[in-house]
Design a protein around this motif. Structure first.
Motif, mmCIF file in Angstrom:
data_model
loop_
_atom_site.group_PDB
_atom_site.id
_atom_site.type_symbol
_atom_site.label_atom_id
_atom_site.label_comp_id
_atom_site.label_asym_id
_atom_site.label_seq_id
_atom_site.Cartn_x
_atom_site.Cartn_y
_atom_site.Cartn_z
ATOM 1 N N PRO A 96 0.796 -1.233 0.000
ATOM 2 C CA PRO A 96 0.000 0.000 0.000
ATOM 3 C C PRO A 96 0.825 1.278 0.000
ATOM 4 C CG PRO A 96 -0.110 -1.120 2.135
ATOM 5 C CD PRO A 96 0.542 -2.064 1.183
ATOM 6 N N LEU A 97 2.015 1.257 0.613
ATOM 7 C CA LEU A 97 2.827 2.473 0.617
ATOM 8 C C LEU A 97 3.415 2.742 -0.762
ATOM 9 C CD1 LEU A 97 4.677 2.154 4.062
ATOM 10 C CD2 LEU A 97 2.632 3.497 3.499
ATOM 11 N N VAL A 98 3.847 1.703 -1.452
ATOM 12 C CA VAL A 98 4.354 1.869 -2.820
ATOM 13 C C VAL A 98 3.235 2.412 -3.704
ATOM 14 C CG1 VAL A 98 5.414 0.732 -4.800
ATOM 15 C CG2 VAL A 98 6.008 -0.015 -2.486
ATOM 16 N N HIS A 99 2.059 1.837 -3.560
ATOM 17 C CA HIS A 99 0.923 2.282 -4.359
ATOM 18 C C HIS A 99 0.588 3.740 -4.073
ATOM 19 C CE1 HIS A 99 -3.467 2.776 -5.153
ATOM 20 N NE2 HIS A 99 -3.130 2.168 -6.264
ATOM 21 N N ALA A 100 0.549 4.118 -2.808
ATOM 22 C CA ALA A 100 0.162 5.475 -2.448
ATOM 23 C C ALA A 100 1.117 6.506 -3.013
ATOM 24 C CB ALA A 100 0.084 5.601 -0.924
ATOM 25 N N VAL A 101 2.419 6.238 -2.941
ATOM 26 C CA VAL A 101 3.399 7.198 -3.442
ATOM 27 C C VAL A 101 3.315 7.326 -4.957
ATOM 28 C CG1 VAL A 101 5.858 7.672 -3.710
ATOM 29 C CG2 VAL A 101 4.976 6.870 -1.509
ATOM 30 N N GLY A 102 3.099 6.217 -5.657
ATOM 31 C CA GLY A 102 3.165 6.239 -7.115
ATOM 32 C C GLY A 102 1.852 6.413 -7.832
ATOM 33 N N ARG A 103 0.737 6.466 -7.117
ATOM 34 C CA ARG A 103 -0.559 6.437 -7.787
ATOM 35 C C ARG A 103 -0.875 7.705 -8.580
ATOM 36 N NH1 ARG A 103 -3.768 6.894 -2.022
ATOM 37 N NH2 ARG A 103 -3.944 9.200 -1.965
ATOM 38 N N CYS A 148 11.859 7.194 -9.664
ATOM 39 C CA CYS A 148 12.401 7.563 -10.968
ATOM 40 C C CYS A 148 12.386 9.071 -11.207
ATOM 41 C CB CYS A 148 11.634 6.829 -12.061
ATOM 42 S SG CYS A 148 11.868 5.031 -11.974
ATOM 43 N N PHE A 149 11.482 9.767 -10.547
ATOM 44 C CA PHE A 149 11.559 11.217 -10.477
ATOM 45 C C PHE A 149 10.800 11.654 -9.239
ATOM 46 C CE2 PHE A 149 10.896 15.684 -11.320
ATOM 47 C CZ PHE A 149 12.109 16.043 -11.879
ATOM 48 N N ASP A 150 11.331 12.657 -8.563
ATOM 49 C CA ASP A 150 10.740 13.115 -7.306
ATOM 50 C C ASP A 150 10.430 14.604 -7.394
ATOM 51 O OD1 ASP A 150 9.880 13.476 -4.742
ATOM 52 O OD2 ASP A 150 11.869 13.370 -3.840
ATOM 53 N N THR A 151 9.167 14.923 -7.627
ATOM 54 C CA THR A 151 8.758 16.325 -7.612
ATOM 55 C C THR A 151 8.672 16.860 -6.188
ATOM 56 O OG1 THR A 151 6.404 15.829 -7.415
ATOM 57 C CG2 THR A 151 7.314 15.929 -9.640
ATOM 58 N N GLY A 152 8.647 15.942 -5.222
ATOM 59 C CA GLY A 152 8.345 16.308 -3.852
ATOM 60 C C GLY A 152 6.884 16.080 -3.517
ATOM 61 N N GLY A 153 6.074 15.725 -4.555
ATOM 62 C CA GLY A 153 4.646 15.577 -4.316
ATOM 63 C C GLY A 153 4.019 16.932 -4.032
ATOM 64 N N LEU A 154 2.936 16.932 -3.278
ATOM 65 C CA LEU A 154 2.265 18.199 -2.969
ATOM 66 C C LEU A 154 3.146 19.133 -2.151
ATOM 67 C CD1 LEU A 154 -1.366 16.963 -2.269
ATOM 68 C CD2 LEU A 154 -0.497 18.098 -4.314
ATOM 69 N N ALA A 185 -2.911 12.517 -5.636
ATOM 70 C CA ALA A 185 -1.636 12.392 -4.925
ATOM 71 C C ALA A 185 -1.879 12.329 -3.421
ATOM 72 C CB ALA A 185 -0.738 13.576 -5.254
ATOM 73 N N ILE A 186 -1.008 11.641 -2.714
ATOM 74 C CA ILE A 186 -1.113 11.634 -1.258
ATOM 75 C C ILE A 186 -0.905 13.050 -0.735
ATOM 76 C CG2 ILE A 186 -0.452 9.228 -0.883
ATOM 77 C CD1 ILE A 186 2.378 10.160 -0.289
ATOM 78 N N GLU A 198 9.153 10.501 0.626
ATOM 79 C CA GLU A 198 8.455 9.350 0.049
ATOM 80 C C GLU A 198 9.331 8.118 -0.101
ATOM 81 O OE1 GLU A 198 11.066 10.228 -2.983
ATOM 82 O OE2 GLU A 198 9.927 11.641 -1.772
ATOM 83 N N GLY A 199 10.645 8.313 -0.208
ATOM 84 C CA GLY A 199 11.524 7.173 -0.427
ATOM 85 C C GLY A 199 11.453 6.169 0.699
ATOM 86 N N ARG A 200 11.389 6.652 1.922
ATOM 87 C CA ARG A 200 11.319 5.748 3.064
ATOM 88 C C ARG A 200 10.002 4.980 3.089
ATOM 89 N NH1 ARG A 200 12.216 10.698 7.017
ATOM 90 N NH2 ARG A 200 13.407 11.202 5.147
ATOM 91 N N LEU A 201 8.946 5.555 2.499
ATOM 92 C CA LEU A 201 7.665 4.860 2.455
ATOM 93 C C LEU A 201 7.742 3.634 1.551
ATOM 94 C CD1 LEU A 201 5.202 7.892 2.185
ATOM 95 C CD2 LEU A 201 5.822 6.601 4.236
ATOM 96 N N ILE A 202 8.259 3.809 0.350
ATOM 97 C CA ILE A 202 8.310 2.661 -0.563
ATOM 98 C C ILE A 202 9.318 1.621 -0.091
ATOM 99 C CG2 ILE A 202 7.521 4.090 -2.483
ATOM 100 C CD1 ILE A 202 10.348 3.950 -3.662
#
Length: 466
Positions: free
Chosen positions: A194-201, A232-238, A290-291, A313-317
């Motif tokens: 679920p954490l991988v899914h949440a970060v990448g969804r 593969c790319f990290d915008t930082g999310g929200l 996005a989360i 997010e890296g620690r989540l996945i």
């Protein structure tokens, strides 16, 4: 990459220009052994045997000449001592006098180029090193190819290195060694990872998240799990990064590149282990689904995580991947991740911050890094900071407030998802070289890879091919 194996050859008496490594301590004695014309040439070029210096010395005939190269220690050649010579000498064959030591690696990597996006040019001719230290050649070529793989994967822009392309790289490696690959992708991740899914969804459909698992080796052998962060790319999310912080985020899959390269070394070296490679691959994108800061997510292992910062997010996945690795009861887990800016502030770009829950494992890694010229620096899993991860509404917080001990708290977060009693090491590596050095161009870089490989080789002796 396989072209590297043509750049070093065993000495069979073939024609080659001689290379002599000279250090400052031995310079005067070496000059005394040279004929007058060679001594005069060295002095005219102001050769002082400083590391990286080079002097061309005339021989008896018009086409006969040799090379003196300055090194730190002529008795113990480090991996990069011939790299500058390999970059600058003209095309041809060269014979290294004496034992090669670790110098073969720099000779090879100095000639590796990432030119996928450049206009084709007439290639420079190869510089081939002839050495009597033939026993080192095969292993050094494999290590050089592994380092080159990390560089190439990290240097590739995200448009051509998303989660699907990273999976292709894993599958290509597996095919070469008869390994198996299984991948869980897209919405299928929601229940198991679920954490991988949440970060990448939030990423586009063709850049959907996935968890890849490669298995290789005899199931009767000790299981070794290697985990790599594949953002593969990290915008930082929200919690979006500023432009300067986002510029290099194609390299945020550098941990996955290291893990895959180490897996190739394990398989190519035929170590008697049951290898389990796990790479969670995502793009931390921004969209309506996005989360959000403040969301609470459930992990594969069970604990709930409050997302205080979507840029952590890296620690989540990795948490889901580490939990999956622990389910198979491995003898050892090692993970690589471009995890925190705090590690770079503390140690700079060259030293991966190394955390381990086992003192012997930490000592073996540091010893291997020192021997290979691939240094690591141990950082503490300081239990007193564990309370910083406390959340008011969930079992754990992904990004404690205050910004103190950032790399330590990130490692402590990961430790929550490692099966108790399992030896585990976490390398918070930069995977990037901000300024060029001989044999090490600016761009993607393997930092900690050779140390980890040397540690595994020592612990698990390779199986003889005879």
């Amino acid at each position: 990459m396989s072209a590297l194996d043509s750049l070093v050859q065993p000495d069979r008496g073939q024609a080659a220009h001689a290379i002599r490594a000279v250090d400052k301590a031995g310079l005067d004695d070496w000059l005394k052994t040279q004929p007058p014309r060679a001594k005069a040439a060295a002095m005219a070029q102001r050769f002082a045997a400083k590391p990286g210096e080079m002097a061309i010395l005339p021989g008896d005939g018009a086409e006969e000449w040799s090379v003196a190269v300055g090194v730190e220690s002529a008795g113990t050649l480090g991996p990069w001592c011939l790299a500058k010579a390999a970059e600058n000498l003209p095309e041809g064959s060269y014979r290294l006098e004496g034992q090669a030591g670790g110098a073969l690696l720099g000779w090879l990597l100095a000639q590796h180029r990432f030119d996928r996006y450049r206009k084709p040019e007439a290639p420079a001719g190869p510089r081939v090193l002839v050495t009597g230290d033939a026993a080192r050649i095969e292993e050094t070529v494999r290590v050089a190819e592994a380092v080159a793989l990390v560089r190439d994967l990290v240097n590739t822009p995200t448009e051509d290195m998303g989660p699907a392309q990273l999976q292709q790289a894993v599958e290509q490696a597996a095919a070469g060694f008869g390994a198996t690959v299984a991948a869980t992708a897209g919405d299928a991740l929601a229940d198991g990872y679920p954490l991988v899914h949440a970060v990448g969804r939030a990423a586009a459909r063709d850049r959907s998240p996935r968890l890849m698992e490669l298995e290789w080796g005899n199931p009767a052998h000790p299981r070794v799990a290697v985990v790599g962060k594949g953002v593969c790319f990290d915008t930082g999310g929200l919690d979006i990064k500023p432009a300067a912080g986002m510029r290099l985020m194609k390299k945020d899959m550098g941990g996955a590149a290291h893990a895959l390269a180490l897996a190739r070394l394990v398989m190519g070296g035929r170590l008697p282990v049951r290898l389990h490679l796990l790479i969670p691959a995502v793009e931390n994108a921004i969209s309506g689904n996005a989360i959000r800061p403040g969301d609470v997510l459930r992990s594969r292992k069970g604990p709930t995580v409050e997302v205080s910062n979507t840029d952590a997010e890296g620690r989540l996945i990795l948490a889901d991947a580490l939990a999956r690795a622990g389910e198979e009861k491995p003898a050892l887990i090692i993970d690589f991740a471009t995890l925190t800016g705090a590690a770079r502030v503390a140690l700079g770009p060259d030293l991966p911050a190394t955390f381990a829950n086992d003192d012997m494992l930490a000592a073996d890694l540091l010893e291997a890094g020192a021997a290979e010229g691939d240094p690591l620096w141990r950082m503490p899993l300081w239990a007193g900071y564990d309370e910083m991860l406390r959340s008011e509404i969930a079992d754990i917080d992904n990004a404690p407030e205050g910004g103190m001990a950032g790399s330590v708290t990130a490692a402590l977060f990961l430790q929550r998802f490692v099966e108790p009693g399992t030896p585990w090491a976490h390398l918070d590596t930069f995977a990037w070289r901000p300024a060029p050095r001989p044999g090490r161009p600016k761009g993607g870089e393997a930092l900690g890879l050779r140390a980890a490989w040397a540690m595994l080789r020592k612990r698990y002796a390779p199986v003889s091919s005879s």
